[in-house]
Design a protein around this motif. Sequence first.
Motif, PDB file in Angstrom:
ATOM      1  N   ILE A  64       0.842  -1.204   0.000  1.00  0.00           N
ATOM      2  CA  ILE A  64       0.000   0.000   0.000  1.00  0.00           C
ATOM      3  C   ILE A  64       0.872   1.246   0.000  1.00  0.00           C
ATOM      4  CG2 ILE A  64      -1.673   1.319   1.353  1.00  0.00           C
ATOM      5  CD1 ILE A  64      -2.812  -1.371   2.308  1.00  0.00           C
ATOM      6  N   VAL A  67       2.386   1.796  -3.545  1.00  0.00           N
ATOM      7  CA  VAL A  67       1.355   2.249  -4.488  1.00  0.00           C
ATOM      8  C   VAL A  67       0.972   3.700  -4.205  1.00  0.00           C
ATOM      9  CG1 VAL A  67      -1.036   1.918  -5.217  1.00  0.00           C
ATOM     10  CG2 VAL A  67       0.470  -0.058  -4.925  1.00  0.00           C
ATOM     11  N   GLN A  68       0.833   4.045  -2.930  1.00  0.00           N
ATOM     12  CA  GLN A  68       0.401   5.408  -2.600  1.00  0.00           C
ATOM     13  C   GLN A  68       1.506   6.431  -2.826  1.00  0.00           C
ATOM     14  OE1 GLN A  68      -1.647   5.717   1.149  1.00  0.00           O
ATOM     15  NE2 GLN A  68      -3.267   4.328   0.522  1.00  0.00           N
ATOM     16  N   PHE A  71       1.256   6.919  -6.698  1.00  0.00           N
ATOM     17  CA  PHE A  71       0.045   7.521  -7.258  1.00  0.00           C
ATOM     18  C   PHE A  71      -0.523   8.662  -6.408  1.00  0.00           C
ATOM     19  CE2 PHE A  71       0.101   3.228  -9.089  1.00  0.00           C
ATOM     20  CZ  PHE A  71      -0.030   3.538 -10.429  1.00  0.00           C
ATOM     21  N   ASP A 143      -8.494  -8.632  -4.507  1.00  0.00           N
ATOM     22  CA  ASP A 143      -7.469  -8.273  -5.486  1.00  0.00           C
ATOM     23  C   ASP A 143      -7.499  -6.782  -5.825  1.00  0.00           C
ATOM     24  OD1 ASP A 143      -6.614 -10.907  -5.651  1.00  0.00           O
ATOM     25  OD2 ASP A 143      -8.067 -11.395  -7.227  1.00  0.00           O
ATOM     26  N   GLY A 144      -8.634  -6.147  -5.647  1.00  0.00           N
ATOM     27  CA  GLY A 144      -8.733  -4.723  -5.970  1.00  0.00           C
ATOM     28  C   GLY A 144      -8.747  -3.814  -4.758  1.00  0.00           C
ATOM     29  N   ILE A 146      -6.329  -2.670  -2.724  1.00  0.00           N
ATOM     30  CA  ILE A 146      -5.322  -1.599  -2.692  1.00  0.00           C
ATOM     31  C   ILE A 146      -5.709  -0.482  -3.657  1.00  0.00           C
ATOM     32  CG2 ILE A 146      -2.919  -1.027  -3.178  1.00  0.00           C
ATOM     33  CD1 ILE A 146      -2.115  -3.739  -2.141  1.00  0.00           C
ATOM     34  N   ALA A 147      -6.213  -0.852  -4.833  1.00  0.00           N
ATOM     35  CA  ALA A 147      -6.667   0.161  -5.792  1.00  0.00           C
ATOM     36  C   ALA A 147      -7.830   0.962  -5.220  1.00  0.00           C
ATOM     37  CB  ALA A 147      -7.075  -0.507  -7.100  1.00  0.00           C
ATOM     38  N   LEU A 148      -8.717   0.293  -4.493  1.00  0.00           N
ATOM     39  CA  LEU A 148      -9.848   0.978  -3.863  1.00  0.00           C
ATOM     40  C   LEU A 148      -9.362   1.969  -2.812  1.00  0.00           C
ATOM     41  CD1 LEU A 148     -12.927   1.250  -3.353  1.00  0.00           C
ATOM     42  CD2 LEU A 148     -12.684  -0.611  -1.677  1.00  0.00           C
ATOM     43  N   THR A 150      -6.450   3.413  -2.601  1.00  0.00           N
ATOM     44  CA  THR A 150      -5.729   4.494  -3.253  1.00  0.00           C
ATOM     45  C   THR A 150      -6.682   5.502  -3.876  1.00  0.00           C
ATOM     46  OG1 THR A 150      -3.908   2.969  -3.723  1.00  0.00           O
ATOM     47  CG2 THR A 150      -3.957   5.031  -4.965  1.00  0.00           C
ATOM     48  N   SER A 151      -7.731   5.012  -4.527  1.00  0.00           N
ATOM     49  CA  SER A 151      -8.697   5.926  -5.140  1.00  0.00           C
ATOM     50  C   SER A 151      -9.425   6.748  -4.086  1.00  0.00           C
ATOM     51  CB  SER A 151      -9.703   5.132  -5.986  1.00  0.00           C
ATOM     52  OG  SER A 151     -10.467   4.244  -5.178  1.00  0.00           O
TER      53      SER A 151
END
Length: 287
Positions: A64, A67-68, A71, A143-144, A146-148, A150-151
């Motif tokens: 995390i 990724v952060q 992004f 699976d999604g 971390i993307a959640l 981050t958004s």
Amino acid sequence: MALPGLVLLLVFHYLPLLGNLIAFQEYLPFVPLGRSAWVGLENFAVIFNGDAEFLNALKNTLLITVVQVIFVFPAPIALALLLNSLLSERIKRVVQSVLYLPHFLSWVIVIAIFQQILGGSGLINNFLRSHGMGTIDFLGNPDGFIALLTSQVIWKDTGWGTILFLAALTQIDPGLYEAARVDGASRWRQLWHVTVPGIRALIILLLILRLGDSLTVGFEQIILQQNLVGRPASEVLDTYVYNNGVLAGQWGVSAAVGLVKGLVAVVLVLGANKIAHIFGEAGVYQK
């Protein structure tokens, strides 16, 4: 005038550091701090021996963080540069006010908004269902996750993060842009050779401070959504401390993990600051 702030800092930030003693004790909440049995480094065994649950929390935390940093950290910079390019001050102020608002919403409200949009009965899935298409599990998909996260962070804090960068941009001498235009520099060249160097010191300072929080990735945001995706996909160091300390009663182990996390953060800040000095930047503090 500074005394009340210093007192608050001492009482709520420095005095609680004494509680790290329980990392070396078999701590019981109803026994005075100094009277619990001392166990040395026994509570640190989950770290040194590679406890599977701890390693999973560490892995998720580092993923995390990476990724952060990639992004989330650049998002306020890009948005500030975009706002700075607006010619109308009135439009700029209106846009800034709208972008600042999400920062003042609690994570409970932010997550509720995302559930209303992305949840099983949310706006998008209702639209897909009404058109005979299959629904998508946005919020419960490990699976999604971390993307959640981050958004959500980008939506909530990017606007607020532009404040420092916009302030720094106003300090750049307009004569530098005029000289660049006289030399035939395009807007891209002006951005790269005038604007970015003008805010480089601030970017490095904030990046160093971000490294200090690199192992803190949003306790409240994650704990509110942990039941949807399960602990294997969402457990981070902060929730590990909470789940094993407050809920499971392993106070000493949780304190040991928290103590190591804090020490690692200090080392990261000092190391990054040293690197900044090597490259001629001021960093967090001057030598």
